[in-house]
Scaffold this motif. Structure first.
Motif, PDB file in Angstrom:
ATOM      1  N   LEU A  44      -6.180   0.849  -3.799  1.00 19.82           N
ATOM      2  CA  LEU A  44      -5.095   0.252  -2.968  1.00 19.82           C
ATOM      3  C   LEU A  44      -5.158  -1.239  -2.695  1.00 19.82           C
ATOM      4  O   LEU A  44      -6.512  -1.897  -2.433  1.00 19.82           O
ATOM      5  CB  LEU A  44      -5.356   0.981  -1.620  1.00 19.82           C
ATOM      6  CG  LEU A  44      -5.013   2.268  -1.577  1.00 19.82           C
ATOM      7  CD1 LEU A  44      -5.130   3.075   0.122  1.00 19.82           C
ATOM      8  CD2 LEU A  44      -3.571   2.578  -2.052  1.00 19.82           C
ATOM      9  N   PRO A  45      -4.098  -1.918  -2.482  1.00 24.85           N
ATOM     10  CA  PRO A  45      -4.077  -3.544  -2.143  1.00 24.85           C
ATOM     11  C   PRO A  45      -4.137  -3.687  -0.736  1.00 24.85           C
ATOM     12  O   PRO A  45      -3.293  -3.956  -0.062  1.00 24.85           O
ATOM     13  CB  PRO A  45      -2.731  -3.961  -2.842  1.00 24.85           C
ATOM     14  CG  PRO A  45      -1.793  -2.797  -2.614  1.00 24.85           C
ATOM     15  CD  PRO A  45      -2.679  -1.500  -2.976  1.00 24.85           C
ATOM     16  N   VAL A  99      -3.711  -2.270   8.103  1.00 26.31           N
ATOM     17  CA  VAL A  99      -2.742  -2.434   6.903  1.00 26.31           C
ATOM     18  C   VAL A  99      -2.347  -0.733   6.707  1.00 26.31           C
ATOM     19  O   VAL A  99      -1.388  -0.344   6.380  1.00 26.31           O
ATOM     20  CB  VAL A  99      -3.122  -3.031   5.868  1.00 26.31           C
ATOM     21  CG1 VAL A  99      -2.134  -2.865   4.566  1.00 26.31           C
ATOM     22  CG2 VAL A  99      -2.971  -4.558   6.250  1.00 26.31           C
ATOM     23  N   ALA A 100      -3.591   0.124   6.554  1.00 28.62           N
ATOM     24  CA  ALA A 100      -3.495   1.431   6.204  1.00 28.62           C
ATOM     25  C   ALA A 100      -2.929   2.428   7.029  1.00 28.62           C
ATOM     26  O   ALA A 100      -1.923   3.014   6.620  1.00 28.62           O
ATOM     27  CB  ALA A 100      -4.933   1.909   5.853  1.00 28.62           C
ATOM     28  N   ALA A 101      -3.010   2.081   8.341  1.00 25.10           N
ATOM     29  CA  ALA A 101      -2.348   2.667   9.373  1.00 25.10           C
ATOM     30  C   ALA A 101      -0.713   2.519   9.649  1.00 25.10           C
ATOM     31  O   ALA A 101      -0.126   3.378   9.626  1.00 25.10           O
ATOM     32  CB  ALA A 101      -3.154   2.174  10.801  1.00 25.10           C
ATOM     33  N   VAL A 102      -0.663   1.381   9.202  1.00 25.94           N
ATOM     34  CA  VAL A 102       0.980   0.793   9.258  1.00 25.94           C
ATOM     35  C   VAL A 102       1.469   1.488   7.993  1.00 25.94           C
ATOM     36  O   VAL A 102       2.633   2.035   8.149  1.00 25.94           O
ATOM     37  CB  VAL A 102       1.213  -0.644   9.300  1.00 25.94           C
ATOM     38  CG1 VAL A 102       2.417  -0.889   9.199  1.00 25.94           C
ATOM     39  CG2 VAL A 102       0.730  -0.986  10.675  1.00 25.94           C
ATOM     40  N   ALA A 103       0.906   1.641   6.878  1.00 30.43           N
ATOM     41  CA  ALA A 103       1.263   2.151   5.635  1.00 30.43           C
ATOM     42  C   ALA A 103       1.681   3.640   5.796  1.00 30.43           C
ATOM     43  O   ALA A 103       2.610   4.050   5.537  1.00 30.43           O
ATOM     44  CB  ALA A 103       0.550   1.924   4.501  1.00 30.43           C
ATOM     45  N   ALA A 139       0.886  -1.349   0.029  1.00 31.11           N
ATOM     46  CA  ALA A 139       0.032   0.004  -0.020  1.00 31.11           C
ATOM     47  C   ALA A 139       0.817   1.114  -0.109  1.00 31.11           C
ATOM     48  O   ALA A 139       0.469   2.205  -0.636  1.00 31.11           O
ATOM     49  CB  ALA A 139      -0.828  -0.146   1.087  1.00 31.11           C
ATOM     50  N   ALA A 140       2.011   1.436   0.657  1.00 27.37           N
ATOM     51  CA  ALA A 140       2.978   2.538   0.898  1.00 27.37           C
ATOM     52  C   ALA A 140       3.560   2.684  -0.545  1.00 27.37           C
ATOM     53  O   ALA A 140       3.729   3.905  -0.889  1.00 27.37           O
ATOM     54  CB  ALA A 140       3.912   2.083   1.995  1.00 27.37           C
ATOM     55  N   ALA A 141       3.805   1.600  -1.367  1.00 28.82           N
ATOM     56  CA  ALA A 141       4.419   1.806  -2.505  1.00 28.82           C
ATOM     57  C   ALA A 141       3.563   2.598  -3.477  1.00 28.82           C
ATOM     58  O   ALA A 141       3.974   3.382  -4.245  1.00 28.82           O
ATOM     59  CB  ALA A 141       4.780   0.324  -3.036  1.00 28.82           C
TER      60      ALA A 141
END
Length: 745
Positions: free
Chosen positions: A143-144, A88-92, A62-64
Motif C-alpha cells: 500500500l502506498p 490515511v488508512a482510516a480515510v481510505a 490506497a483506496a484504488a
C-alpha cells in the motif's frame, strides 16, 4: 453549558442529555475540510507535515489499490501505530465503505488468529513482519502509505489470508468501525458502531473543546482502544492538525507533559492513570493545552488548583461510542469536599442514562443500581447477534402506567417519527434485540435491520407492535388517537367519532375500549445497553461511579474479562485450570494474579506461562504474577471461591532474590519499587521487567519512582532494553554517578 434533563426529587433515576442536532456524516466533514482548506495541516509528526490535500490524495491512492478486493461492509483489520499512515488508512477504508477494525501495531499472532476465526476479516493492513502466519503466507499487496514519522514503518501491506474461516461473522449493516473488547468466553468480542453515532459524539467533542483550525489534537490513545477513533476523527472533522505521539510518551507522565509542550498540543485525550500524576501537580509550566479529556479508569482526585486546562472526566463503554457521560472541571474550580472522587457526570447530547434495579426498572434517585445506556450514541451491537440480544434490551415497562416519569428531550419523538416516515431507522435502530421486557415503538429489529416501514394506521406503530404511550415523547404528552389527533393518555375514544372505524355489522352500540397499553419506564429510547457498572444518580442527574457488578475489572483503563485471561492460560496443556483474581494495591491500582492448577504430571513454570499468554492478551490483561496451586478453594455452592484465593498470601521470594548486604543503591531502589509500589512481590534482580509482570503503566510508575528517589530521569526505551532488573539498577547507579560528577565541575 449543560441542558441535561435531570430527574426531579423522588423521581426515577433517569436523565437525558441535551437534544443533539442532525449530525453531518463523519467522512463528509473531512471531505469538506479537504476541499475548503486543502493546504491546512492535517497531520504533524515531529518535523513532518501532511496537509488535508495530501492526506486525501494518499487515501485515494490506497483506496484504488484495495478497490475490488475490499467491498462495502467488509471488516479490515488495521495493525498500524499512531502515524500518518494510520490516518490515511482510516480515510481510505471510509471511502470504500469498509469497516475499520483497529488492532494495534502488535496485536499478537494467536489473538489475531482468534479474531480471524470469529470475524470475517477480509484482510489485515500492517507491517508484513508482524502479521500472523496465516496472513504472511497469503497474498500481500503493498500500500502506498506515508513512511515518515515517529511510529512509521518502511513497508505496509494489505495481507489476504489464503482461506477465510467458514461461518465467520460479517459486521452488521451500517457499521463504520468496530473495536474488540474483552469477552467472557475467552475470546474477544467485536462491537460495531455506525457513522451516525460517531458523528453525534464528534459534534459534542467539538462543541465542548472548541476544536477548530489552528488547533493541535493529540493522537495518543493506543490504536486498539476505541477512544483512538474519537481522537482521529475529531481532528479530521474539525480542520485541526492531528499530532501522533511517539511510543515512549505513553509510558511516562513527565515525558507526556514534555511532548504536550514540545508539540504544542492544544486538545488531548489521555488515560486517567497516565494523566492523574500530572493533575495532582505541580502542573507543568508553559503548556498551551486548553482541554484534556481523561477516561478509562476511575478518577480518584480532583485536579490541582494550578491546572490551567479544562479537564473532562469522561465515562463510556465501547458499546455506547466512547463517551456517555462527562464531568467538566474548569481551571480554578474546586469543590468544597476534596476528599470525594470526581463524579462521572451527566449524559452527553443524544445519550440517556438510567440507574436500574434487578428487574430492569429505574430505581429512585439516590439509590444504587446498574447503569443502562440508551439514545442516539448506542453502538449497532456486537457482531455476534446472540450477544447483542443479551446486552442490548428493549426498555422496561412502568408498573404504574399513570405514574409520572422522567421527561424525554423535546423533539426526539418528532425527529424519529420523521425518519420512520422516510423509511430510515431512528437512533440506534440497527442491530439490537429486545429481551423479555416489552418492546416500544421503534425498538430495533433483532436481526439488525430497522423496523418494517409498514405502520398501524391507528397508532403509527410498526405493524405487530403495540404503541407505548410516552416512548419517544415526554411523559404526559398527548397521545395520538385513532384519527391522528392528540388526546389524553388513556382517554377512551368515542367509537365511530370523527370517522373512526366500527366493527363490521355494528349498529351504534358502544364498543368497550381496549386496555391501556404499557408505558415505557425510560421514555425516549428504543434500546438500552446493560453496562454491568454500579452507579448512583443525584437529584441533579449527576452519576457517581461505584464499581462493577460482575467479575469484569479495569486495568490501566482497559476492561478485562478474567475468563478471557483464564482461557489464555488454559491453552497450555500443562495447565489443568486457571483462575484470575484482582486486588487493589495500597496505591489503589488493580493487580491481576493468575492462580494455576497444573495438569496431572505437569510442572508449569510461572515465567514461561506469562511469556506464552502475551501472544493471546493485550498487555493490560497479562497478570502481574502467577501462583501455582494444588487445588482451588470452593464456596458453599461448589464454585471457586475467588475471594479466598485472593486472600491467600503471596509465596515468599525465591531464595537468593533478596539484595545482598553489598547491594547498590540502585539495586535496593529498583527491587523495592518493583515489589512494593508496582505490586510484583515475586520479582528478583535477575528477572526481566516485562516477564516479571511489568506493563506500560507499571513502567511509567517505576520511572517516576526512580526520578523521585534517585533524581535520575530514564526513558522508557532505556528501561525496556535492559536484559533484567539488575541492569536497570546499574543504569540508575551509573547515571547518578555521572550527574554528581557533572554537578561537581
Amino acid at each position: 453549558m449543560n441542558d441535561t434533563t435531570a430527574p426531579t426529587s423522588g423521581a426515577p433515576a433517569v436523565a437525558h442529555g441535551p437534544a443533539g442536532g442532525a449530525a453531518q456524516a463523519v467522512l463528509a466533514r473531512f471531505e469538506e475540510w479537504a476541499r475548503t482548506s486543502p493546504h491546512a495541516p492535517a497531520v504533524t509528526d515531529g518535523a513532518h507535515d501532511w496537509t488535508y490535500e495530501e492526506i486525501s490524495a494518499a487515501a485515494d491512492e490506497a483506496a484504488a489499490v484495495l478497490r475490488g478486493r475490499v467491498r462495502p461492509g467488509d471488516l479490515v483489520g488495521v495493525c498500524l501505530d499512531r502515524s500518518a499512515a494510520l490516518v490515511v488508512a482510516a480515510v481510505a477504508l471510509a471511502r470504500l465503505g469498509a469497516v475499520y477494525l483497529p488492532l494495534g501495531p502488535r496485536p499478537g499472532a494467536r489473538r489475531t488468529e482468534a479474531v480471524a476465526e470469529d470475524l470475517d476479516v477480509v484482510c489485515l493492513i500492517g507491517d508484513p513482519g508482524v502479521l500472523p502466519p496465516a496472513h504472511r503466507d497469503g497474498e500481500q499487496v503493498k500500500l502506498p502509505l506515508p513512511d515518515r514519522g515517529a511510529n512509521a514503518v518502511a513497508t505496509v501491506v494489505a495481507a489476504f489470508a489464503e482461506e477465510r474461516a467458514a461461518g465467520a461473522r460479517r459486521a452488521p449493516a451500517g457499521a463504520f468501525y468496530a473495536v474488540l473488547t474483552s469477552g467472557s468466553t475467552g475470546r474477544p468480542k467485536a462491537v460495531a458502531v455506525g457513522e451516525r453515532s460517531l458523528a453525534g459524539l464528534l459534534d459534542w467533542y467539538r462543541d465542548e473543546t472548541g476544536l477548530a483550525p489552528g488547533d493541535r489534537q493529540s493522537l495518543l490513545i493506543g490504536v486498539a482502544f476505541d477512544p483512538h477513533v474519537m481522537e482521529l476523527w475529531a481532528g479530521l472533522t474539525s480542520g485541526a492538525a492531528l499530532v501522533p505521539a511517539p511510543d515512549e510518551v505513553r509510558w511516562d507522565p513527565a515525558v507526556l507533559a514534555e511532548w504536550w509542550r514540545d508539540a504544542a498540543v492544544t486538545v488531548s485525550v489521555a488515560a486517567t492513570p497516565m494523566a492523574e500524576p500530572l493533575l495532582e501537580g505541580p502542573w507543568p509550566a508553559d503548556l498551551v493545552l486548553r482541554h484534556l479529556v481523561v477516561g478509562g479508569d476511575r478518577m480518584r482526585r480532583h485536579p490541582g488548583a494550578d491546572v490551567t486546562a479544562t479537564v473532562h472526566n469522561a465515562y463510556g463503554p465501547a458499546e455506547a461510542t466512547v463517551v456517555t457521560t462527562v464531568h467538566t472541571i474548569r481551571p480554578g474550580e474546586r469543590p468544597a469536599d476534596l476528599s470525594s472522587a470526581p463524579p462521572i457526570g451527566r449524559p452527553v447530547p443524544g445519550a440517556t442514562v438510567a440507574v436500574t434495579g434487578p428487574d430492569g426498572r429505574p430505581v429512585a434517585v439516590g439509590e444504587e443500581g446498574e447503569l443502562r445506556i440508551g439514545g442516539a450514541l448506542l453502538a449497532l451491537g456486537y457482531v455476534d447477534p446472540e450477544l447483542t440480544a443479551r446486552r442490548f434490551t428493549g426498555p422496561p415497562v412502568r408498573e404504574d402506567a399513570a405514574a409520572p416519569g422522567a421527561s424525554a428531550p423535546a423533539g426526539d419523538a418528532a425527529h424519529d417519527g420523521a425518519r420512520a416516515a422516510e423509511g430510515a431507522p431512528g437512533p440506534g435502530a440497527a442491530e439490537g434485540a429486545a429481551s423479555g421486557l416489552a418492546r416500544v415503538p421503534g425498538a430495533a429489529d433483532p436481526q439488525g435491520g430497522a423496523q418494517a416501514a409498514a405502520a398501524d394506521p391507528g397508532t403509527g406503530a410498526p405493524s405487530g407492535l403495540a404503541a407505548v404511550p410516552g416512548a419517544g415523547a415526554p411523559a404526559g404528552a398527548p397521545e395520538a388517537t385513532a384519527d391522528g389527533r392528540a388526546g389524553a393518555v388513556g382517554s377512551p375514544a368515542t367509537p365511530g367519532a370523527h370517522g373512526g372505524a366500527r366493527p363490521a355489522g355494528a349498529t351504534g352500540a358502544p364498543v368497550e375500549a381496549p386496555p391501556a397499553p404499557p408505558v415505557s419506564a425510560v421514555p425516549g429510547v428504543d434500546r438500552l445497553y446493560r453496562t454491568g457498572d454500579r452507579v448512583r444518580m443525584d437529584a441533579d442527574g449527576v452519576l457517581e461511579f461505584l464499581g462493577r457488578l460482575d467479575d469484569q475489572v479495569k486495568v490501566g483503563g482497559v476492561r478485562i474479562e478474567p475468563a478471557e485471561v483464564e482461557a489464555a492460560f488454559e491453552q497450555d496443556p500443562g495447565v489443568g485450570g486457571a483462575v484470575v483474581t484482582a486486588s487493589r494495591t495500597p496505591e489503589g491500582r488493580t493487580r491481576l494474579v493468575a492462580h494455576v492448577r497444573p495438569a496431572p504430571g505437569a510442572r508449569p513454570v510461572g515465567d514461561a506461562l506469562l511469556a506464552a499468554v502475551r501472544a493471546w492478551l493485550p498487555e493490560q490483561a497479562v497478570p502481574a504474577a502467577v501462583r501455582i496451586v494444588d487445588a482451588f478453594p470452593l464456596d458453599a455452592n461448589g464454585k471457586v471461591d475467588r475471594a479466598e484465593l485472593a486472600r491467600q498470601p503471596d509465596r515468599p521470594a525465591e531464595p537468593g532474590a533478596e539484595p545482598t548486604a553489598g547491594a547498590t543503591f540502585g539495586e535496593r531502589l529498583v527491587l523495592t519499587a518493583v515489589r512494593g509500589e508496582l505490586g510484583l512481590p515475586d520479582a528478583g534482580l535477575d528477572d526481566d521487567f516485562t516477564s516479571a509482570g511489568g506493563t506500560s503503566l507499571a513502567a511509567a510508575r517505576l520511572l517516576a519512582v526512580i526520578r523521585r528517589e534517585a533524581g535520575v530521569r530514564l526513558r522508557a526505551p532505556e528501561l525496556l532494553r535492559q536484559p533484567d532488573l539488575r541492569a536497570v539498577a546499574a543504569l540508575v547507579d551509573a547515571r547518578r554517578t555521572t550527574d554528581r560528577r557533572t554537578e561537581g565541575t
